[in-house]
Scaffold this active site. Structure first.
Site, mmCIF file in Angstrom:
data_model
loop_
_atom_site.group_PDB
_atom_site.id
_atom_site.type_symbol
_atom_site.label_atom_id
_atom_site.label_comp_id
_atom_site.label_asym_id
_atom_site.label_seq_id
_atom_site.Cartn_x
_atom_site.Cartn_y
_atom_site.Cartn_z
ATOM 1 N N ASP A 172 35.640 30.642 26.008
ATOM 2 C CA ASP A 172 36.990 31.196 26.185
ATOM 3 C C ASP A 172 37.501 30.906 27.594
ATOM 4 O O ASP A 172 36.737 30.496 28.468
ATOM 5 C CB ASP A 172 37.015 32.706 25.875
ATOM 6 C CG ASP A 172 35.883 33.481 26.550
ATOM 7 O OD1 ASP A 172 35.237 32.935 27.481
ATOM 8 O OD2 ASP A 172 35.641 34.634 26.166
ATOM 9 N N ASN A 194 34.542 46.556 24.213
ATOM 10 C CA ASN A 194 35.367 46.905 23.056
ATOM 11 C C ASN A 194 34.869 46.228 21.776
ATOM 12 O O ASN A 194 35.561 46.209 20.772
ATOM 13 C CB ASN A 194 36.833 46.527 23.306
ATOM 14 C CG ASN A 194 37.004 45.031 23.569
ATOM 15 O OD1 ASN A 194 36.027 44.283 23.564
ATOM 16 N ND2 ASN A 194 38.233 44.596 23.793
ATOM 17 N N HIS A 218 34.240 43.014 21.437
ATOM 18 C CA HIS A 218 34.708 41.630 21.232
ATOM 19 C C HIS A 218 33.574 40.624 21.361
ATOM 20 O O HIS A 218 32.554 40.871 21.986
ATOM 21 C CB HIS A 218 35.883 41.295 22.164
ATOM 22 C CG HIS A 218 35.548 41.109 23.614
ATOM 23 N ND1 HIS A 218 36.498 41.152 24.606
ATOM 24 C CD2 HIS A 218 34.369 40.871 24.252
ATOM 25 C CE1 HIS A 218 35.935 40.923 25.781
ATOM 26 N NE2 HIS A 218 34.648 40.762 25.595
ATOM 27 N N GLU A 220 39.512 39.889 20.416
ATOM 28 C CA GLU A 220 39.733 41.298 20.681
ATOM 29 C C GLU A 220 39.910 42.072 19.371
ATOM 30 O O GLU A 220 40.399 41.510 18.381
ATOM 31 C CB GLU A 220 41.009 41.451 21.529
ATOM 32 C CG GLU A 220 40.956 40.709 22.863
ATOM 33 C CD GLU A 220 40.084 41.394 23.890
ATOM 34 O OE1 GLU A 220 38.847 41.324 23.767
ATOM 35 O OE2 GLU A 220 40.635 42.011 24.817
HETATM 36 P P1 PGA Z 1 29.361 40.800 30.335
HETATM 37 O O1 PGA Z 1 30.614 40.488 29.397
HETATM 38 O O2 PGA Z 1 28.269 39.856 29.918
HETATM 39 O O3 PGA Z 1 29.879 40.479 31.704
HETATM 40 O O4 PGA Z 1 28.999 42.228 30.137
HETATM 41 C C1 PGA Z 1 30.526 40.535 28.024
HETATM 42 C C2 PGA Z 1 31.912 40.465 27.440
HETATM 43 O O5 PGA Z 1 32.807 41.180 27.915
HETATM 44 O O6 PGA Z 1 32.118 39.711 26.488
#
Ligand code: PGA
Length: 247
Positions: A68, A136, A138, A143
């Site tokens: 992404d 959340n 995702h 999302e």
């Molecule tokens: P993180 O992010 O590995 O920094 O916890 C995960 C995400 O938000 O997809």
């Protein structure tokens, strides 16, 4: 079917276990994988880079896909996920530049760029998706709500994602509101999906992913219906081991 849970002690063990799974999952050549940025998988990539340096893992012929990117952010920006993907995956693993598939956050035709990404996935189907879990629920920037067949597309970040990314941007106001993300359909099409989860702050959402209903409101819960989805998580993220409680 169903999520396989691999419980390990701590973040270092997540990295070692995940690195073993990566090596096994992309052993067939040519192989293709999509790699998340974010904090969680960094130790895994560092472990893979160590193995590559000592000749124990050859990633040069792999196709590596970025997961992404923020819209409107240049690759040269230190907060660009493209730059992070290059610094943590493409360069240290020695992946050929022409086998790295990236998003351009500045592309004038973002929808066209998403279609080209999906065409590239169709030509090089994912053997593995290496993913983190958003607070959340995702996957990438899919999302909530995200359907299982959502394609690669432009999305608007939820307030929760804006908050959780504020640390990288200085303040919530600075976080870009739009992103491009590999679609749920592309991620779920991977032969194997590996979800890496570390830390007590992920415990509640991980429980929803693993034990809750399959729902678009927790996009990662769609992994429950995947044929080969593996959660590698530490004790902090998983909470007390039910086996311990029985003793
Ligand atoms: P993180 O992010 O590995 O920094 O916890 C995960 C995400 O938000 O997809």
């Amino acid at each position: 079917m169903g999520l396989r849970i691999v419980r390990v002690a701590d973040a270092a063990a997540v990295a070692r276990t995940a690195a073993d799974l990566v090596v096994g999952s992309v052993a067939r050549r040519p192989a293709s994988f999509v790699a998340a940025t974010g904090t969680t998988p960094m130790a895994t990539y560092a472990e893979l880079a160590r193995r590559a340096r000592r000749g124990a893992f050859d990633a040069s012929s792999l196709h590596a896909f970025q997961l992404d990117e923020y819209v409107g952010v240049a690759r040269s920006d230190r907060r660009s996920l493209t730059g992070w993907f290059d610094r943590s995956v493409v360069d240290p693993l020695g992946i050929d530049d022409d086998r790295a598939v990236r998003f351009d956050g500045l592309a004038s035709d973002l929808d066209g760029a998403c279609r080209r990404y999906d065409d590239a996935v169709a030509r090089n189907p994912f053997d593995l998706a290496i993913l983190g879990l958003g607070p959340n629920g995702h996957l990438g920037f899919n999302e909530p709500p995200s359907t299982a067949d959502a394609p690669t597309r432009v999305v608007t970040l939820t307030p929760q994602s804006v908050r959780s990314n504020a640390a990288y941007w200085g303040s919530e106001a600075d976080v870009p509101r739009r992103a491009v993300t590999a679609g749920m359909a592309q991620l779920l099409s991977a032969r194997r999906v590996m979800l890496l989860v570390v830390g007590p702050h992920k415990r509640e959402i991980l429980r929803a992913v693993v034990d809750g209903p399959v729902t678009d409101d927790v996009p990662a819960s769609h992994l429950q219906l995947h044929a080969d989805a593996i959660v590698v998580a530490d004790a902090d993220a998983l909470g007390p081991d039910p086996a311990d409680r029985r003793r």
